[in-house]
Design a protein around this motif. Structure first.
Motif, PDB file in Angstrom:
ATOM      1  N   VAL A 226       0.832  -1.201   0.000  1.00  0.00           N
ATOM      2  CA  VAL A 226       0.000   0.000   0.000  1.00  0.00           C
ATOM      3  C   VAL A 226       0.868   1.252   0.000  1.00  0.00           C
ATOM      4  O   VAL A 226       0.619   2.208  -0.748  1.00  0.00           O
ATOM      5  CB  VAL A 226      -0.953  -0.005   1.209  1.00  0.00           C
ATOM      6  N   LEU A 227       1.910   1.264   0.842  1.00  0.00           N
ATOM      7  CA  LEU A 227       2.785   2.438   0.924  1.00  0.00           C
ATOM      8  C   LEU A 227       3.506   2.686  -0.396  1.00  0.00           C
ATOM      9  O   LEU A 227       3.636   3.839  -0.838  1.00  0.00           O
ATOM     10  CB  LEU A 227       3.794   2.258   2.059  1.00  0.00           C
ATOM     11  N   ARG A 228       3.969   1.612  -1.048  1.00  0.00           N
ATOM     12  CA  ARG A 228       4.637   1.778  -2.345  1.00  0.00           C
ATOM     13  C   ARG A 228       3.677   2.351  -3.376  1.00  0.00           C
ATOM     14  O   ARG A 228       4.013   3.257  -4.134  1.00  0.00           O
ATOM     15  CB  ARG A 228       5.187   0.427  -2.838  1.00  0.00           C
ATOM     16  N   ASN A 229       2.479   1.801  -3.400  1.00  0.00           N
ATOM     17  CA  ASN A 229       1.500   2.244  -4.391  1.00  0.00           C
ATOM     18  C   ASN A 229       1.115   3.706  -4.183  1.00  0.00           C
ATOM     19  O   ASN A 229       1.105   4.510  -5.114  1.00  0.00           O
ATOM     20  CB  ASN A 229       0.253   1.362  -4.301  1.00  0.00           C
ATOM     21  N   VAL A 230       0.773   4.032  -2.945  1.00  0.00           N
ATOM     22  CA  VAL A 230       0.353   5.398  -2.640  1.00  0.00           C
ATOM     23  C   VAL A 230       1.517   6.365  -2.825  1.00  0.00           C
ATOM     24  O   VAL A 230       1.359   7.457  -3.390  1.00  0.00           O
ATOM     25  CB  VAL A 230      -0.202   5.471  -1.210  1.00  0.00           C
ATOM     26  N   GLY A 231       2.715   5.969  -2.363  1.00  0.00           N
ATOM     27  CA  GLY A 231       3.872   6.846  -2.500  1.00  0.00           C
ATOM     28  C   GLY A 231       4.230   7.104  -3.951  1.00  0.00           C
ATOM     29  O   GLY A 231       4.526   8.246  -4.345  1.00  0.00           O
ATOM     30  N   GLY A 232       4.182   6.072  -4.780  1.00  0.00           N
ATOM     31  CA  GLY A 232       4.491   6.236  -6.199  1.00  0.00           C
ATOM     32  C   GLY A 232       3.490   7.137  -6.892  1.00  0.00           C
ATOM     33  O   GLY A 232       3.856   8.007  -7.693  1.00  0.00           O
ATOM     34  N   GLY A 233       2.201   6.940  -6.596  1.00  0.00           N
ATOM     35  CA  GLY A 233       1.178   7.786  -7.199  1.00  0.00           C
ATOM     36  C   GLY A 233       1.283   9.232  -6.745  1.00  0.00           C
ATOM     37  O   GLY A 233       1.137  10.165  -7.554  1.00  0.00           O
ATOM     38  N   ALA A 234       1.541   9.429  -5.451  1.00  0.00           N
ATOM     39  CA  ALA A 234       1.686  10.795  -4.941  1.00  0.00           C
ATOM     40  C   ALA A 234       2.885  11.492  -5.571  1.00  0.00           C
ATOM     41  O   ALA A 234       2.815  12.677  -5.931  1.00  0.00           O
ATOM     42  CB  ALA A 234       1.837  10.755  -3.419  1.00  0.00           C
ATOM     43  N   LEU A 235       3.983  10.765  -5.720  1.00  0.00           N
ATOM     44  CA  LEU A 235       5.176  11.352  -6.344  1.00  0.00           C
ATOM     45  C   LEU A 235       4.899  11.727  -7.800  1.00  0.00           C
ATOM     46  O   LEU A 235       5.295  12.809  -8.265  1.00  0.00           O
ATOM     47  CB  LEU A 235       6.335  10.365  -6.265  1.00  0.00           C
ATOM     48  N   ALA A 236       4.212  10.836  -8.530  1.00  0.00           N
ATOM     49  CA  ALA A 236       3.896  11.120  -9.934  1.00  0.00           C
ATOM     50  C   ALA A 236       3.042  12.374 -10.059  1.00  0.00           C
ATOM     51  O   ALA A 236       3.296  13.239 -10.913  1.00  0.00           O
ATOM     52  CB  ALA A 236       3.180   9.929 -10.566  1.00  0.00           C
ATOM     53  N   MET A 237       2.023  12.492  -9.225  1.00  0.00           N
ATOM     54  CA  MET A 237       1.169  13.676  -9.296  1.00  0.00           C
ATOM     55  C   MET A 237       1.911  14.938  -8.878  1.00  0.00           C
ATOM     56  O   MET A 237       1.710  16.011  -9.460  1.00  0.00           O
ATOM     57  CB  MET A 237      -0.083  13.467  -8.425  1.00  0.00           C
ATOM     58  N   ALA A 238       2.767  14.825  -7.876  1.00  0.00           N
ATOM     59  CA  ALA A 238       3.523  15.998  -7.433  1.00  0.00           C
ATOM     60  C   ALA A 238       4.462  16.492  -8.529  1.00  0.00           C
ATOM     61  O   ALA A 238       4.566  17.700  -8.788  1.00  0.00           O
ATOM     62  CB  ALA A 238       4.312  15.658  -6.169  1.00  0.00           C
ATOM     63  N   VAL A 239       5.137  15.562  -9.190  1.00  0.00           N
ATOM     64  CA  VAL A 239       6.087  15.947 -10.240  1.00  0.00           C
ATOM     65  C   VAL A 239       5.361  16.580 -11.419  1.00  0.00           C
ATOM     66  O   VAL A 239       5.761  17.631 -11.933  1.00  0.00           O
ATOM     67  CB  VAL A 239       6.901  14.719 -10.695  1.00  0.00           C
ATOM     68  N   THR A 240       4.274  15.960 -11.876  1.00  0.00           N
ATOM     69  CA  THR A 240       3.565  16.507 -13.042  1.00  0.00           C
ATOM     70  C   THR A 240       2.867  17.820 -12.706  1.00  0.00           C
ATOM     71  O   THR A 240       2.800  18.730 -13.546  1.00  0.00           O
ATOM     72  CB  THR A 240       2.534  15.495 -13.575  1.00  0.00           C
ATOM     73  N   TYR A 241       2.362  17.954 -11.479  1.00  0.00           N
ATOM     74  CA  TYR A 241       1.734  19.220 -11.098  1.00  0.00           C
ATOM     75  C   TYR A 241       2.766  20.341 -11.045  1.00  0.00           C
ATOM     76  O   TYR A 241       2.506  21.462 -11.502  1.00  0.00           O
ATOM     77  CB  TYR A 241       1.050  19.085  -9.743  1.00  0.00           C
ATOM     78  N   ALA A 242       3.934  20.030 -10.506  1.00  0.00           N
ATOM     79  CA  ALA A 242       4.997  21.035 -10.470  1.00  0.00           C
ATOM     80  C   ALA A 242       5.405  21.441 -11.874  1.00  0.00           C
ATOM     81  O   ALA A 242       5.599  22.633 -12.167  1.00  0.00           O
ATOM     82  CB  ALA A 242       6.189  20.493  -9.680  1.00  0.00           C
ATOM     83  N   ALA A 243       5.537  20.462 -12.769  1.00  0.00           N
ATOM     84  CA  ALA A 243       5.914  20.780 -14.154  1.00  0.00           C
ATOM     85  C   ALA A 243       4.838  21.600 -14.828  1.00  0.00           C
ATOM     86  O   ALA A 243       5.123  22.590 -15.536  1.00  0.00           O
ATOM     87  CB  ALA A 243       6.151  19.486 -14.931  1.00  0.00           C
ATOM     88  N   GLY A 244       3.558  21.239 -14.625  1.00  0.00           N
ATOM     89  CA  GLY A 244       2.469  22.005 -15.208  1.00  0.00           C
ATOM     90  C   GLY A 244       2.400  23.423 -14.670  1.00  0.00           C
ATOM     91  O   GLY A 244       2.142  24.373 -15.407  1.00  0.00           O
ATOM     92  N   SER A 245       2.641  23.563 -13.360  1.00  0.00           N
ATOM     93  CA  SER A 245       2.626  24.903 -12.763  1.00  0.00           C
ATOM     94  C   SER A 245       3.729  25.778 -13.310  1.00  0.00           C
ATOM     95  O   SER A 245       3.525  26.964 -13.593  1.00  0.00           O
ATOM     96  CB  SER A 245       2.767  24.779 -11.237  1.00  0.00           C
ATOM     97  N   LEU A 246       4.912  25.205 -13.499  1.00  0.00           N
ATOM     98  CA  LEU A 246       6.023  25.977 -14.061  1.00  0.00           C
ATOM     99  C   LEU A 246       5.729  26.408 -15.500  1.00  0.00           C
ATOM    100  O   LEU A 246       5.981  27.545 -15.885  1.00  0.00           O
ATOM    101  CB  LEU A 246       7.315  25.152 -14.011  1.00  0.00           C
ATOM    102  N   LEU A 247       5.161  25.482 -16.275  1.00  0.00           N
ATOM    103  CA  LEU A 247       4.825  25.822 -17.652  1.00  0.00           C
ATOM    104  C   LEU A 247       3.722  26.876 -17.714  1.00  0.00           C
ATOM    105  O   LEU A 247       3.740  27.787 -18.544  1.00  0.00           O
ATOM    106  CB  LEU A 247       4.391  24.569 -18.413  1.00  0.00           C
ATOM    107  N   GLY A 248       2.732  26.740 -16.805  1.00  0.00           N
ATOM    108  CA  GLY A 248       1.660  27.721 -16.770  1.00  0.00           C
ATOM    109  C   GLY A 248       2.165  29.099 -16.368  1.00  0.00           C
ATOM    110  O   GLY A 248       1.748  30.126 -16.921  1.00  0.00           O
TER     111      GLY A 248
END
Length: 252
Positions: A226-248
């Motif tokens: 559960v921790l691996r799954n949740v941690g991986g998903g949270a990291l993916a969303m954090a990275v893409t949100y940061a990239a989208g925010s920078l581009l925006g």
């Protein structure tokens, strides 16, 4: 008195034999179903993570519902088709290999029956049977169905249950689509001020459930999965949100 146990033994063997055979067949069928279910869980998990990362990244750059819906649908279709195509190619290759191995075994049985009988005897003996019992078993199996016996013992293939690429492709497509729908609906349905929070929470909940299910199916520890799954998903969303925010912010 000596006849009673002797009379009971065949009855016991008779009562247990069908039950044991049924239990073994049921176990094999259950194992196959669990493999498909595990693949479905993993496919849905991929759909959740990849689509969530995509729509959250776009949400970091814009709050346009149309843009989010377009990006989410594109990610859903591209991901599900990619999963289905990849699974079809992979399973087709496996099926071709199985059919080629069966064709070679069929030819060897036709051209070298004695050598194949000796080979089957040796394989059975390696599994713990005595030489005499292994030879007798090999003879009986060969007389019943030589190809099936060699396929199962020598090749580990069930000729009646070869991998089906269309089934695999369809299952992957449906599993990925089911997983991808969650973040897509979560990002476009709520009001603009809530959509990011709703998406993140629903995705993390779904990933926790998928991690729990995959751990239970694999009889592994639940907490690390559960921790691996949740941690991986949270990291993916954090990275893409940061990239989208920078581009925006850069006006891209």
């Amino acid at each position: 008195m000596s006849e009673a146990p002797h009379g009971e033994a065949p009855g016991e063997a008779h009562d247990q034999g069908p039950g044991q055979a049924h239990d073994e067949a049921h176990g094999e069928a259950l194992g196959a179903r669990l493999n498909w279910l595990r693949a479905a869980v993993l496919g849905a998990n991929d759909g959740v993570v990849s689509t969530a990362g995509l729509v959250v990244g776009v949400a970091g750059a814009t709050d346009s519902r149309a843009a989010l819906l377009t990006a989410g649908l594109a990610g859903l279709l591209a991901g599900s088709m990619s999963m289905a195509a990849g699974e079809y190619v992979s399973v087709s290759t496996q099926r071709d290999s199985e059919k080629a191995a069966l064709a070679m075994e069929r030819r060897e049985l036709r051209e070298q029956p004695e050598e194949e009988l000796a080979e089957l005897t040796a394989l059975l003996a390696e599994r713990g049977l005595s030489e005499e019992v292994a030879r007798e078993a090999a003879v009986q199996l060969t007389e019943r169905d030589a190809l099936r016996a060699h396929a199962r013992v020598e090749l580990g293939i069930d000729p009646d249950a070869l991998a089906n690429p269309w089934h695999a492709a369809g299952a992957s497509f449906l599993a990925f689509t089911a997983g991808a729908l969650l973040p897509l609906l979560a990002i476009v349905l709520p009001p603009a001020s809530w959509r990011l929070y709703v998406t993140v929470l629903s995705v993390l909940g779904a990933l926790a459930l998928a991690g729990w299910a995959s751990a239970r199916l694999g009889r592994a520890a639940v907490r690390p999965a559960v921790l691996r799954n949740v941690g991986g998903g949270a990291l993916a969303m954090a990275v893409t949100y940061a990239a989208g925010s920078l581009l925006g912010a850069a006006g891209v």
